[in-house]
Design a protein around this motif. Sequence first.
Motif, mmCIF file in Angstrom:
data_model
loop_
_atom_site.group_PDB
_atom_site.id
_atom_site.type_symbol
_atom_site.label_atom_id
_atom_site.label_comp_id
_atom_site.label_asym_id
_atom_site.label_seq_id
_atom_site.Cartn_x
_atom_site.Cartn_y
_atom_site.Cartn_z
ATOM 1 N N SER A 12 2.784 11.771 4.352
ATOM 2 C CA SER A 12 3.374 11.431 5.643
ATOM 3 C C SER A 12 4.843 11.041 5.548
ATOM 4 N N ARG B 193 2.600 1.325 4.286
ATOM 5 C CA ARG B 193 2.740 1.759 5.669
ATOM 6 C C ARG B 193 3.156 0.577 6.533
ATOM 7 N N PRO B 194 3.897 0.843 7.581
ATOM 8 C CA PRO B 194 4.544 2.117 7.935
ATOM 9 C C PRO B 194 5.697 2.399 6.993
ATOM 10 N N PHE B 195 5.791 3.625 6.518
ATOM 11 C CA PHE B 195 6.809 3.990 5.534
ATOM 12 C C PHE B 195 8.200 3.942 6.180
#
Length: 407
Positions: A279, A294-296
């Motif tokens: 992602s 996450r969130p990256f």
Amino acid sequence: MIDDEVASRDLAVLAVPLVGSLEETGDRWLPFRLVDPAGEPVEAVSSYFRDLQAAGRSETTLRSYGMDLLRWFRFLWSVDVPWKQATRVEARDFCRWMLVAGKPSRPHWRHPDGAGSSPFVGRAYAPSVRAHCETVLRGFYGFHLDAGSGPLVNPFPLDRSRRGGRAHAHHNPMERHRNERTGLYRPVVPTRIPRSVPDEEFNEIFARLPSHRDRALVSFYVSTGARASELLSVTQAGVDPGRRLITVVRKGSRAEQELPASTDAFVWLRLYQAEIDESVPRERRQPLWWTMRRPFRPLTYHAVHRMFERAADAAGSMATLHALRHTAAYRMAEDPELPLTDVQFVLGHALLTTTQIYLTPRKEDVIRRVLAHHADQTRRAAQRASAPPAPGYRAETLAVLFGGAAR
């Protein structure tokens, strides 16, 4: 005439509250703004920031200048003096306050009750910090003096002995040139030897890095000599493993520059890229370094600084992230096959004299060589003491004269 009440201001009982703040706006036209205790922006600082931006100063420079201005405005708010009415007395007291009162106590977000206060509370600001602050404030008032929007006299004047006359009129040609435009309240900044990380200590820190991403980062830092923010500016298109080059954006000039890196750094980078989540954006203009959770998000300076700090603490080291740049510089400068001008180019120094500081022997190397010298002297003395007497001397007579068993 100086008001007696102002001249006798008791700085020992002066409390400077941590009011106001320097806010990041997210606006490219005004990245930062200084707000007063009421939450209103200080327009005098905003106009100064616009002038700095027009001169090509980076956002990090604006933030650095803003922190110095915030410190000054907090002092003025505590003594109830408007910035336009500040005089040399306030400038003098401010410099004394920074020197004597030292750093204030700031609550940590993990310890709002103050249980985790910094051990540096109350310690005097470093001479480099005070010198930078004096320079920023002199420039701030110089800007408003030229614009006619501030006081008629700069509260932070130049040194009286250096205001007139020809520059370097009495300069000794055997000594290096010094800045003739030194502020009156600017402290003398001592020359410091850059702090590098010894090889054994570096290996201990490297062994405690938790991920391939962190090992790749540290390997690039210690082989390219790039600044922390410069290495984080690398995009995915800025990596050339075949030529062993990465392209960084220089901190001052904002120019792109290719830097050679070690083979190990590219090996760790390939291992990091193999474990990146699908992602994470994989585009040429996207950042190379990303968070692991996450969130990256693109990796920030503070995250990398904290990562290295944790690894250094686990290794029992006081090394900092910036020390890796000094370590790389020392390693390159010690190579007789590498010209110092090449080191200057890689480090991005404007002057060769700046690179020459890495020719200064490191403390640990000096200590090691001096200890070896003492050990050699002891060994030679022991050899002389154990040497047999010259022919013609009786051993028992020498034993009576000098002591010891007869040889």
